[in-house]
Scaffold this active site. Structure first.
Site, mmCIF file in Angstrom:
data_model
loop_
_atom_site.group_PDB
_atom_site.id
_atom_site.type_symbol
_atom_site.label_atom_id
_atom_site.label_comp_id
_atom_site.label_asym_id
_atom_site.label_seq_id
_atom_site.Cartn_x
_atom_site.Cartn_y
_atom_site.Cartn_z
ATOM 1 N N ASP A 77 5.574 8.005 -16.085
ATOM 2 C CA ASP A 77 3.680 8.998 -17.626
ATOM 3 C C ASP A 77 4.482 8.888 -18.101
ATOM 4 O O ASP A 77 4.210 8.550 -19.494
ATOM 5 C CB ASP A 77 3.948 10.311 -16.666
ATOM 6 C CG ASP A 77 2.530 10.074 -15.425
ATOM 7 O OD1 ASP A 77 1.674 8.854 -15.723
ATOM 8 O OD2 ASP A 77 2.710 11.113 -14.571
ATOM 9 N N ASP B 149 -0.590 3.871 -2.052
ATOM 10 C CA ASP B 149 1.126 3.155 -3.052
ATOM 11 C C ASP B 149 0.521 2.485 -4.068
ATOM 12 O O ASP B 149 -1.121 1.886 -4.441
ATOM 13 C CB ASP B 149 1.158 1.878 -2.060
ATOM 14 C CG ASP B 149 2.747 2.040 -2.088
ATOM 15 O OD1 ASP B 149 2.813 2.689 -1.509
ATOM 16 O OD2 ASP B 149 2.830 0.773 -2.635
HETATM 17 P P1 ITT Z 1 4.968 8.600 -1.316
HETATM 18 O O1 ITT Z 1 5.560 7.169 -0.543
HETATM 19 O O2 ITT Z 1 5.144 9.012 -0.087
HETATM 20 O O3 ITT Z 1 3.027 8.733 -1.719
HETATM 21 P P2 ITT Z 1 6.024 8.198 -3.029
HETATM 22 O O4 ITT Z 1 6.381 8.460 -4.633
HETATM 23 O O5 ITT Z 1 7.292 7.064 -2.483
HETATM 24 O O6 ITT Z 1 5.573 8.710 -1.753
HETATM 25 P P3 ITT Z 1 5.146 4.888 -4.223
HETATM 26 O O7 ITT Z 1 5.844 4.747 -2.788
HETATM 27 O O8 ITT Z 1 3.480 4.690 -3.192
HETATM 28 O O9 ITT Z 1 4.896 6.462 -3.949
HETATM 29 O O10 ITT Z 1 6.021 4.870 -5.464
HETATM 30 C C1 ITT Z 1 4.556 5.278 -6.340
HETATM 31 C C2 ITT Z 1 6.110 5.494 -7.446
HETATM 32 O O11 ITT Z 1 5.276 4.517 -8.542
HETATM 33 C C3 ITT Z 1 6.199 6.060 -7.915
HETATM 34 O O12 ITT Z 1 7.163 6.579 -6.996
HETATM 35 C C4 ITT Z 1 6.494 6.824 -9.220
HETATM 36 O O13 ITT Z 1 7.496 6.224 -9.814
HETATM 37 C C5 ITT Z 1 5.681 5.320 -9.833
HETATM 38 N N1 ITT Z 1 4.230 6.605 -9.679
HETATM 39 C C6 ITT Z 1 3.076 5.943 -9.176
HETATM 40 N N2 ITT Z 1 1.777 5.799 -9.652
HETATM 41 C C7 ITT Z 1 2.282 6.922 -10.934
HETATM 42 C C8 ITT Z 1 1.437 8.321 -11.512
HETATM 43 O O14 ITT Z 1 0.077 8.504 -11.487
HETATM 44 N N3 ITT Z 1 2.258 7.913 -12.769
HETATM 45 C C9 ITT Z 1 3.787 8.062 -12.931
HETATM 46 N N4 ITT Z 1 4.798 7.549 -11.973
HETATM 47 C C10 ITT Z 1 3.758 6.801 -10.671
#
Ligand code: ITT
Length: 202
Positions: free
Chosen positions: A155, A71
């Site tokens: 990003d 997360d």
């Molecule tokens: P899962 O819950 O199925 O893993 P998700 O994309 O909904 O997928 P999250 O709830 O953890 O995952 O939300 C993370 C959000 O934070 C993601 O959708 C991006 O908008 C941002 N994010 C996280 N890591 C990132 C990265 O490496 N680069 C850019 N944005 C990122």
């Protein structure tokens, strides 16, 4: 280490990063898609760690195989840490990645303090009673305009400290070497090594 883990995410970009980061460390990652598992756990936690646990536990209960979840999100100092755990839902329904990024830039228009960091909480459910958790971070600044097309999410507007490129202008390997997810997963690999070593000596 030669182990296989289910990656509990519906985000294809995360799956790719998990495979690239953990593969060389001897951990093979299998996606929900590859296993034809459907799981959309509701992220009701108050922290990144709680939400990572919810996601990993939900998939573990379906397949009873060692499972790892992430997360993550971007935390902006001038916005008191927002969007944080709500990064994927920032602005509510109807926004895509580009829309959420534009909204964040708009909300930051008048801010001189551009400091921000990404957080990744990793949760690994190994069996009924064994859970390993780690966190990783990368610190930087928000740009004023999107730059680059690699990566995903925020990003294109994140400039890591000490680098002249946004994480969307970096090659995948360069991003993984410094990213929140890379740092958290390398920490997990260390914990797994210790765990299996201790287990083998019991
Ligand atoms: P899962 O819950 O199925 O893993 P998700 O994309 O909904 O997928 P999250 O709830 O953890 O995952 O939300 C993370 C959000 O934070 C993601 O959708 C991006 O908008 C941002 N994010 C996280 N890591 C990132 C990265 O490496 N680069 C850019 N944005 C990122």
């Amino acid at each position: 280490m030669n182990r296989k883990f289910v990656v509990a995410t519906n985000n294809a970009h995360k799956v790719e990063e998990f495979k690239k980061i953990l593969g060389p460390l001897g951990i093979e990652c299998v996606s929900l898609k590859e296993l034809r598992i459907e799981c959309e756990a509701e992220e009701t936690g108050a922290t990144f760690g709680e939400n990572a646990y919810i996601k990993a536990r939900a998939v573990y209960e379906l397949c009873k195989l060692p499972t790892v979840a992430d997360d993550s999100g971007i935390c902006v100092d001038a916005l008191d840490g927002a969007p944080g755990i709500y990064s994927a839902r920032y602005g509510g329904e109807g926004y895509d990645d580009a829309g959420r990024m534009e909204l964040l830039l708009k909300n930051m228009e008048r801010q001189q303090n551009r400091a921000a960091h990404f957080t990744s909480a990793i949760c690994c459910v190994l069996d009924e009673n064994t859970v390993l958790q780690t966190e990783g971070y990368v610190y930087g600044q928000l740009t004023r305009e999107p730059r680059g097309t690699n990566g995903f999410g925020y990003d294109p507007i994140f400039l890591p400290d000490g680098y002249g490129k946004t994480t969307a202008e970096m090659e995948g390997e360069a991003k993984n070497a410094i990213s929140h997810r890379g740092n958290a997963l390398r920490e997990l690999a260390k914990k797994l090594k210790e765990y299996y070593h201790a287990d083998a000596n019991q």
